[in-house]
Design an enzyme around this catalytic site. Structure first.
Site, PDB file in Angstrom:
ATOM      1  N   GLU A 127       0.861  -1.174   0.000  1.00 14.48           N
ATOM      2  CA  GLU A 127       0.000   0.000   0.000  1.00 14.48           C
ATOM      3  C   GLU A 127       0.900   1.226   0.000  1.00 14.48           C
ATOM      4  OE1 GLU A 127      -2.686   2.471   3.205  1.00 14.48           O
ATOM      5  OE2 GLU A 127      -2.791   0.292   3.283  1.00 14.48           O
ATOM      6  N   GLU A 151      -2.482  11.202   4.145  1.00 16.43           N
ATOM      7  CA  GLU A 151      -3.428  10.842   5.197  1.00 16.43           C
ATOM      8  C   GLU A 151      -3.474  11.989   6.188  1.00 16.43           C
ATOM      9  OE1 GLU A 151      -4.486   6.550   6.636  1.00 16.43           O
ATOM     10  OE2 GLU A 151      -2.324   6.712   6.412  1.00 16.43           O
TER      11      GLU A 151
END
Length: 474
Positions: free
Chosen positions: A349, A354
């Site tokens: 990933e 974020e």
């Protein structure tokens, strides 16, 4: 994003890799990038991007570094090619040592540190600089026991830093925190640390001069959101999920126009407080799997982030074949949220951005894989201090090569991950990935700073564009 494995404070999933463009944000202090030009010719877009050599990929981490120091320690050359000088009297403080460090490809530079009333005064030519601070916590102290501010050129650049809390409560894991556009006008870089609780600490420091990028890119996939209504179905698909499918998130994901829509040139993902199925909140999550997959290049996503405690927004990438390195999955198993299928983290990933609302101006970039993830305290990630990320659009980018992953905020590189050539466990990034855009509510990380603030709803993440680029042939 990740799955049930995320039983800890922070699971950094959800960055959407948007390869490419070099645009300035709406902020005045990002105008240093206005020399990076986008050219358009016969519908082929190329962009002036990051300068790089063949061996290290599109962006060379060691370029433009004017000073790097291993605080309290000896000279060291990092895996990224940066030479850290041995410490000298230019940094005032008490020297200490740490035996065991996790979460970094350069653990040596975290084994020494200085604490106390730290002060740095370095003669340097006038100009704008990006500064990367590196920290590790030598003791298993309580969160809140060591908290401090950092100032550069008499300006507050990092506020209330708690190294242990910022590193998910894992005191042996290294922390990287960057700041950008520090302007020196008097021939000397002045940095000072101010204690709020306990003593400030510093393990290493990198100072990088702002320069123009020169790498050429060709646009290969994009969505400018220059239409109205639902996201273009030829480019995007929905994840329609119940609450707590992954990461203990509190929202359900829907395909409702209330939660995901395009208006006035922007994709809008809106979370709302409403009962829906097993959830008290609704939101949206879309992805480009099977419609916008790519292997290596650059992604650019220009976005404005949601504000408010309980929000957890992300622009990120997952493998388009999640079973590539899986060892325990059934054929076509619904792997996201599965406690038995190891498609995540095995197949990887990449998080381009974020963000959690309780830490409003901090932006995170992460690489997840089997060798280095939260469960073994070895998570590879970095963060940068943003500015007005909930009020203005900023550029979130990643450059991905067979050798390196570099994550950018407004074209400032702040997270670097290098292929160690040790096999798929540390580098599963050798097969196509796709982009994900989502706004989660609550969950393991969204509620780490306290309960969800129900007064914030409805709350939205807005995306101006998503662009994927390939390098132009030389």
């Amino acid at each position: 994003m990740n799955n049930t494995l995320l039983l800890t404070l922070v699971s950094i999933l959800m960055p959407v890799m948007l390869v490419g463009c070099i645009f300035t944000s709406d902020e005045d202090n990002n105008q240093a990038h206005d020399s990076n030009l986008l050219s358009v010719d016969n519908n082929v877009k190329s962009i002036v991007g990051s300068k790089a050599g063949k061996e290290s990929g599109y962006f060379q981490n060691s370029n433009d570094v004017v000073w790097a120091v291993n605080v309290g320690g000896k000279q060291y050359v990092g895996v990224d090619g940066i030479t850290y000088q041995a410490d000298s009297s230019s940094i005032i403080g008490d020297v200490g040592k740490i035996e065991d460090i996790k979460g970094s490809q350069d653990s040596f530079i975290y084994q020494s540190y200085k604490t106390g009333d730290l002060a740095i005064n370095k003669a340097i030519e006038n100009g704008r600089y990006d500064i990367i601070f590196k920290f590790a916590e030598p003791e298993n102290i309580a969160s809140g026991a060591r908290v401090f501010d950092i100032f550069a050129e008499q300006q507050l650049i990092i506020d209330d830093l708690d190294v242990k809390l910022a590193r998910d409560g894992k005191h042996k894991s290294a922390l990287v925190r960057a700041v950008y556009n520090v302007e020196v006008t008097d021939g000397q870089l002045d940095i000072s640390f101010q204690a709020i609780k306990g003593q400030p600490i510093l393990n290493a420091l990198i100072v990088r001069k702002k320069t123009m990028n020169t790498h050429q890119w060709k646009l290969v996939w994009n969505d400018e959101f220059d239409y109205q209504g639902k996201p273009d179905p030829s480019k995007w698909s929905y994840d329609i999920w119940p609450a707590r499918k992954v990461n203990s998130e509190d929202q359900t994901y829907t395909d409702s126009l209330k939660n995901v829509y395009v208006k006035d040139g922007n994709l809008v993902i809106t979370a709302d407080k409403e009962t829906y199925g097993n959830a008290e909140y609704t939101s949206g999550r879309i992805h480009s799997q099977g419609k916008g997959d790519f292997l290596y290049g650059r992604v650019d996503v220009r976005a404005k982030l949601p504000a408010g405690q309980g929000t957890w927004s992300a622009i990120w990438m997952l493998p388009s074949n999640p079973y590539k390195y899986a060892t325990t999955c059934q054929v076509n198993e619904n792997w996201q949220g599965s406690s038995t299928c190891d498609a995540w983290p095995n197949s990887g990933e990449i998080d381009i951005m974020e963000h959690v609302g309780y830490d409003m101006q901090t932006i995170h970039g992460t690489a997840h894989n089997k060798a280095y993830y939260w469960a073994n305290w070895e998570q590879r990630k970095g963060s940068i201090e943003g500015k007005n990320v909930e009020q203005a659009f900023h550029l979130y980018s990643v450059e991905w090569t067979p050798e390196n992953i570099t994550v950018f905020f407004d074209n400032t590189p702040y997270f670097f991950y290098t292929n160690e050539s040790s096999g798929w466990r540390g580098w599963p990034y050798d097969h196509p990935y796709h982009i994900i855009l989502n706004l989660a509510i609550g969950g393991m990380w969204g509620k780490a700073g306290g309960p969800i603030d129900d007064s914030i709803f409805p709350v939205s993440m807005e995306v101006d564009y998503v662009r994927i680029f390939k390098p132009l042939a030389k």
